[in-house]
Design an enzyme around this catalytic site. Sequence first.
Site, PDB file in Angstrom:
ATOM      1  N   ASP B  32       0.857  -1.192   0.000  1.00  0.00           N
ATOM      2  CA  ASP B  32       0.000   0.000   0.000  1.00  0.00           C
ATOM      3  C   ASP B  32       0.886   1.232   0.000  1.00  0.00           C
ATOM      4  O   ASP B  32       1.906   1.258   0.694  1.00  0.00           O
ATOM      5  CB  ASP B  32      -0.923  -0.021   1.234  1.00  0.00           C
ATOM      6  CG  ASP B  32      -2.176   0.814   1.028  1.00  0.00           C
ATOM      7  OD1 ASP B  32      -2.043   2.019   0.735  1.00  0.00           O
ATOM      8  OD2 ASP B  32      -3.283   0.258   1.156  1.00  0.00           O
ATOM      9  N   ARG B  36      -4.960   6.401   0.298  1.00  0.00           N
ATOM     10  CA  ARG B  36      -6.287   6.714   0.838  1.00  0.00           C
ATOM     11  C   ARG B  36      -6.178   7.718   1.994  1.00  0.00           C
ATOM     12  O   ARG B  36      -7.008   8.622   2.118  1.00  0.00           O
ATOM     13  CB  ARG B  36      -6.972   5.410   1.285  1.00  0.00           C
ATOM     14  CG  ARG B  36      -8.382   5.585   1.777  1.00  0.00           C
ATOM     15  CD  ARG B  36      -9.314   6.050   0.686  1.00  0.00           C
ATOM     16  NE  ARG B  36     -10.574   6.491   1.250  1.00  0.00           N
ATOM     17  CZ  ARG B  36     -10.786   7.724   1.711  1.00  0.00           C
ATOM     18  NH1 ARG B  36      -9.826   8.630   1.663  1.00  0.00           N
ATOM     19  NH2 ARG B  36     -11.956   8.061   2.204  1.00  0.00           N
ATOM     20  N   ARG B 102     -11.210   4.348  -5.559  1.00  0.00           N
ATOM     21  CA  ARG B 102     -12.473   3.637  -5.646  1.00  0.00           C
ATOM     22  C   ARG B 102     -13.716   4.493  -5.427  1.00  0.00           C
ATOM     23  O   ARG B 102     -14.813   3.936  -5.260  1.00  0.00           O
ATOM     24  CB  ARG B 102     -12.488   2.479  -4.664  1.00  0.00           C
ATOM     25  CG  ARG B 102     -12.167   2.821  -3.217  1.00  0.00           C
ATOM     26  CD  ARG B 102     -13.375   3.015  -2.362  1.00  0.00           C
ATOM     27  NE  ARG B 102     -13.005   3.157  -0.949  1.00  0.00           N
ATOM     28  CZ  ARG B 102     -13.810   3.687  -0.048  1.00  0.00           C
ATOM     29  NH1 ARG B 102     -14.996   4.125  -0.397  1.00  0.00           N
ATOM     30  NH2 ARG B 102     -13.431   3.789   1.221  1.00  0.00           N
ATOM     31  N   ASN B 120      -3.727   5.857 -12.207  1.00  0.00           N
ATOM     32  CA  ASN B 120      -3.446   4.951 -11.089  1.00  0.00           C
ATOM     33  C   ASN B 120      -4.087   3.582 -11.291  1.00  0.00           C
ATOM     34  O   ASN B 120      -3.427   2.544 -11.167  1.00  0.00           O
ATOM     35  CB  ASN B 120      -3.965   5.565  -9.786  1.00  0.00           C
ATOM     36  CG  ASN B 120      -3.721   4.640  -8.600  1.00  0.00           C
ATOM     37  OD1 ASN B 120      -2.599   4.505  -8.148  1.00  0.00           O
ATOM     38  ND2 ASN B 120      -4.765   3.984  -8.115  1.00  0.00           N
ATOM     39  N   THR B 146     -16.522  -3.933  -9.660  1.00  0.00           N
ATOM     40  CA  THR B 146     -17.718  -3.269  -9.152  1.00  0.00           C
ATOM     41  C   THR B 146     -18.938  -3.637  -9.983  1.00  0.00           C
ATOM     42  O   THR B 146     -18.847  -3.844 -11.195  1.00  0.00           O
ATOM     43  CB  THR B 146     -17.544  -1.731  -9.180  1.00  0.00           C
ATOM     44  OG1 THR B 146     -18.804  -1.113  -8.950  1.00  0.00           O
ATOM     45  CG2 THR B 146     -17.019  -1.249 -10.520  1.00  0.00           C
ATOM     46  N   SER B 188     -19.243   6.529 -14.247  1.00  0.00           N
ATOM     47  CA  SER B 188     -18.264   7.522 -13.787  1.00  0.00           C
ATOM     48  C   SER B 188     -16.899   7.100 -14.307  1.00  0.00           C
ATOM     49  O   SER B 188     -16.725   5.962 -14.764  1.00  0.00           O
ATOM     50  CB  SER B 188     -18.223   7.591 -12.253  1.00  0.00           C
ATOM     51  OG  SER B 188     -17.550   6.449 -11.733  1.00  0.00           O
ATOM     52  N   TYR B 190     -14.360   6.491 -12.515  1.00  0.00           N
ATOM     53  CA  TYR B 190     -13.958   5.353 -11.681  1.00  0.00           C
ATOM     54  C   TYR B 190     -14.523   4.030 -12.222  1.00  0.00           C
ATOM     55  O   TYR B 190     -13.786   3.055 -12.409  1.00  0.00           O
ATOM     56  CB  TYR B 190     -14.420   5.561 -10.232  1.00  0.00           C
ATOM     57  CG  TYR B 190     -14.591   4.278  -9.484  1.00  0.00           C
ATOM     58  CD1 TYR B 190     -13.481   3.509  -9.126  1.00  0.00           C
ATOM     59  CD2 TYR B 190     -15.853   3.778  -9.174  1.00  0.00           C
ATOM     60  CE1 TYR B 190     -13.635   2.295  -8.469  1.00  0.00           C
ATOM     61  CE2 TYR B 190     -16.008   2.575  -8.526  1.00  0.00           C
ATOM     62  CZ  TYR B 190     -14.901   1.834  -8.180  1.00  0.00           C
ATOM     63  OH  TYR B 190     -15.047   0.634  -7.549  1.00  0.00           O
ATOM     64  N   HIS B 191     -15.817   4.012 -12.447  1.00  0.00           N
ATOM     65  CA  HIS B 191     -16.420   2.768 -12.948  1.00  0.00           C
ATOM     66  C   HIS B 191     -15.858   2.381 -14.312  1.00  0.00           C
ATOM     67  O   HIS B 191     -15.672   1.209 -14.623  1.00  0.00           O
ATOM     68  CB  HIS B 191     -17.948   2.910 -13.033  1.00  0.00           C
ATOM     69  CG  HIS B 191     -18.615   3.015 -11.698  1.00  0.00           C
ATOM     70  ND1 HIS B 191     -19.146   4.181 -11.223  1.00  0.00           N
ATOM     71  CD2 HIS B 191     -18.825   2.092 -10.719  1.00  0.00           C
ATOM     72  CE1 HIS B 191     -19.660   3.977 -10.020  1.00  0.00           C
ATOM     73  NE2 HIS B 191     -19.482   2.712  -9.684  1.00  0.00           N
ATOM     74  N   LYS B 194     -12.815   0.300 -14.153  1.00  0.00           N
ATOM     75  CA  LYS B 194     -13.067  -1.107 -13.841  1.00  0.00           C
ATOM     76  C   LYS B 194     -13.549  -1.868 -15.076  1.00  0.00           C
ATOM     77  O   LYS B 194     -13.289  -3.068 -15.224  1.00  0.00           O
ATOM     78  CB  LYS B 194     -14.082  -1.222 -12.704  1.00  0.00           C
ATOM     79  CG  LYS B 194     -13.624  -0.579 -11.397  1.00  0.00           C
ATOM     80  CD  LYS B 194     -12.753  -1.509 -10.571  1.00  0.00           C
ATOM     81  CE  LYS B 194     -12.312  -0.841  -9.285  1.00  0.00           C
ATOM     82  NZ  LYS B 194     -12.134  -1.757  -8.168  1.00  0.00           N
ATOM     83  N   LEU B 248     -25.392   4.965   2.370  1.00  0.00           N
ATOM     84  CA  LEU B 248     -25.878   4.493   3.660  1.00  0.00           C
ATOM     85  C   LEU B 248     -25.121   5.161   4.804  1.00  0.00           C
ATOM     86  O   LEU B 248     -25.717   5.590   5.801  1.00  0.00           O
ATOM     87  CB  LEU B 248     -25.747   2.966   3.743  1.00  0.00           C
ATOM     88  CG  LEU B 248     -26.276   2.370   5.035  1.00  0.00           C
ATOM     89  CD1 LEU B 248     -27.770   2.640   5.192  1.00  0.00           C
ATOM     90  CD2 LEU B 248     -26.023   0.871   5.063  1.00  0.00           C
ATOM     91  N   ARG B 250     -23.731   8.021   4.802  1.00  0.00           N
ATOM     92  CA  ARG B 250     -24.153   9.418   4.955  1.00  0.00           C
ATOM     93  C   ARG B 250     -25.483   9.510   5.709  1.00  0.00           C
ATOM     94  O   ARG B 250     -25.651  10.363   6.569  1.00  0.00           O
ATOM     95  CB  ARG B 250     -24.194  10.112   3.593  1.00  0.00           C
ATOM     96  CG  ARG B 250     -22.787  10.549   3.176  1.00  0.00           C
ATOM     97  CD  ARG B 250     -22.764  11.349   1.895  1.00  0.00           C
ATOM     98  NE  ARG B 250     -22.862  10.442   0.754  1.00  0.00           N
ATOM     99  CZ  ARG B 250     -23.763  10.535  -0.213  1.00  0.00           C
ATOM    100  NH1 ARG B 250     -24.646  11.506  -0.202  1.00  0.00           N
ATOM    101  NH2 ARG B 250     -23.771   9.666  -1.205  1.00  0.00           N
TER     102      ARG B 250
END
Lengths: 407, 407
Positions: B32, B36, B102, B120, B146, B188, B190-191, B194, B248, B250
């Site tokens: 790592d 994050r 992510r 990345n 995802t 998005s 991000y998606h 993937k 959830l 939030r």
Amino acid sequence: MENIVVVGGDGFCGWPTSLHLSRIGFDVTIVDNLSRRRIDRELGARSLTPIAPIAQRLAAWKEVTGREIGFENIDAAQDYAALVELLQDLQPKAIVHFGEQRAAPYSMRGETEKRYTVDNNINATHNILTAVAALSLDTHVVHLGTMGVYGYGGDGLEIPEGYQQVKVTGDDGQEFEREILYPTNPGSVYHMTKSMDQLMFQFFAKNDGVRITDLHQGIVWGTQTSETKLDERLINRFDYDGDYGTVLNRFLMQAAVGHPLTVHGTGGQTCAFIHIRDTVRCIALAIANPPARGERVVIRNQMAETHRVRDLAALVSSMTGVDMAFVDNPRNEAAENDLRVSNQSFRALGLKPTLLAEGLLEETVDIAEKYVDRYRPSTIPAASIWTKANKPGIVKGVDEVSFPEAA
Amino acid sequence: MENIVVVGGDGFCGWPTSLHLSRIGFDVTIVDNLSRRRIDRELGARSLTPIAPIAQRLAAWKEVTGREIGFENIDAAQDYAALVELLQDLQPKAIVHFGEQRAAPYSMRGETEKRYTVDNNINATHNILTAVAALSLDTHVVHLGTMGVYGYGGDGLEIPEGYQQVKVTGDDGQEFEREILYPTNPGSVYHMTKSMDQLMFQFFAKNDGVRITDLHQGIVWGTQTSETKLDERLINRFDYDGDYGTVLNRFLMQAAVGHPLTVHGTGGQTCAFIHIRDTVRCIALAIANPPARGERVVIRNQMAETHRVRDLAALVSSMTGVDMAFVDNPRNEAAENDLRVSNQSFRALGLKPTLLAEGLLEETVDIAEKYVDRYRPSTIPAASIWTKANKPGIVKGVDEVSFPEAA
């Protein structure tokens, strides 16, 4: 005057495209980091034709035609800020995106080349799309993709232009139709990056309304266009090395030096071809026919004809009197495949392509034979192996074939 | 003893997975770069739960269980040589790959975040695959994908596990069946990464025989697993900010401070959920059930149940007595969608998931209410807008909602 930015405009397709677009009236700016020339030095290879440095090329173009082409040494994958500044400034009508490492064998040489190809190609494409979206430009992004994203499955279908109609069975048992991106099956890391590009185009067209045309091009053959012929300082590249030389150029080079034409495997692979003259026309046609804002990505197959590799070899052999030699195939691919491809899209726009049977003699006489003194025999063998199972020693022929010195 | 490398092992899913794999008997090494934690500082956000620095986490694990987990501060996307050296040394049975940015909202904040996410995520995945292939390892690559790659088309189909049977009409007019990767429709950047990962997995499985499992995970909820509960220094992250906080979390945070639960749009989006306890079990099951060498990529949907966002809000509201408030949606997505998902694959391997109705009270009492003093109200609003058309001022609610100070 309308601006066009040609990313990768110093390369094999990019250079003649830049000249053609300049000639037909656009204000062209080339963005290039000259990586193709750097890779030549890295490989110890060089174009058979004596390509001039970019500054000389541009000066010659101005001298011959009176027209100016701009040049910016920007790495589209790395220098995002410079790219944004340029696009902000030029507000181009179109960006023609050739800014990717484009040799499948080079992309399979080893870890460094795989990683460079992915890093460069993906970030270049993504930077261009991000910049166009962030600047809210109405710019049309015209991308050079490849027929290679389709794979060569030979599943009894003519390959459509990017999209495919399929039937799916719903949970209620009823069939319904969907149109999908043709499922890709890339055969190298290079081809894989072009499949990945497609997903970025799909997203940025959907999310940001970026207008995008993706051209799935076959193997380009030929060297000169009417513009590159105007002056020898404008001459285009002719690559014949194991990485960047396409199969046809290698045959022509081998024939010019009297070496047997080396056919991988049975030569049963069928490939799609297009002449460089038609590449530049297709780009101009694509620019003239953009999708509307908010429309899905337009995908056009940019190819003129298909041939089996052994038939190509036979054609060159019959024309030059040089024999064929069959060697093992370093790639992971089917020995024989059938390939039929739709090119209705460009046909409908009026393209009448130059076919191999018409143009091959010119290529032999005006390029391969004319510049044979510049031939470097050591660069012909393909050094890339697709997997460890295909390592040299197992791949007979790749290491064993000796190449004669130039006549 | 068998080695497992967990790339991204300091993150929300990576940390509890590392502990679980260590507890069930693997020798775990975390890779790592602590990105994050860096992004938390960049956003001015922090986990509601007081997560310990990585060195303290590992020391506590050793103290409590007697087991050691290794740690290497390597950026899998950048430090290829270090990654290769480590893999060469460890010859891991599996690499669990969480090494990607992510958060969809973070990936849409702006140009820098889009470019970081693509650079990345793509390079991390490609480096891992290239290293495994180059070292000829038999390592099983287990990737956290995802559900978002499927898109949420609601086209009357239960979403299958990665592949889809379709019918295609051949040139002879005859229909035939093909199995394809489910056509992706990411929402998005991000998606999108993937979806692009999937193409790399397909290629490296085919070309290099790399054994790969891709887990298409739903939204993870819950904070603690049986391992992270052993000591407060082992506690897992709880993110509630506008970028990394899932819907959830939030709601739970808003309820804990007595703020109306802000539902985007009509709250008609249906999402898939899974508890973090089940995430770690699924990873262990995936490791225990690898594909054979040369087999295609195994894709498993990693989710337990689906809920509409407004139903989630209603559930939290009824449990806590806090009202709901509807605000405009910053995303480009359908207002209402149906979502049915197959999770036969993990069910067949014996997974009996924790459902929201069972676990939500524990989350409220043991996390949101217990750590409410650490709440930073300024970080809740989502700052990302999907397109310029959705810019603040047009997106009512996103800028206007004021958040109360913690009680």
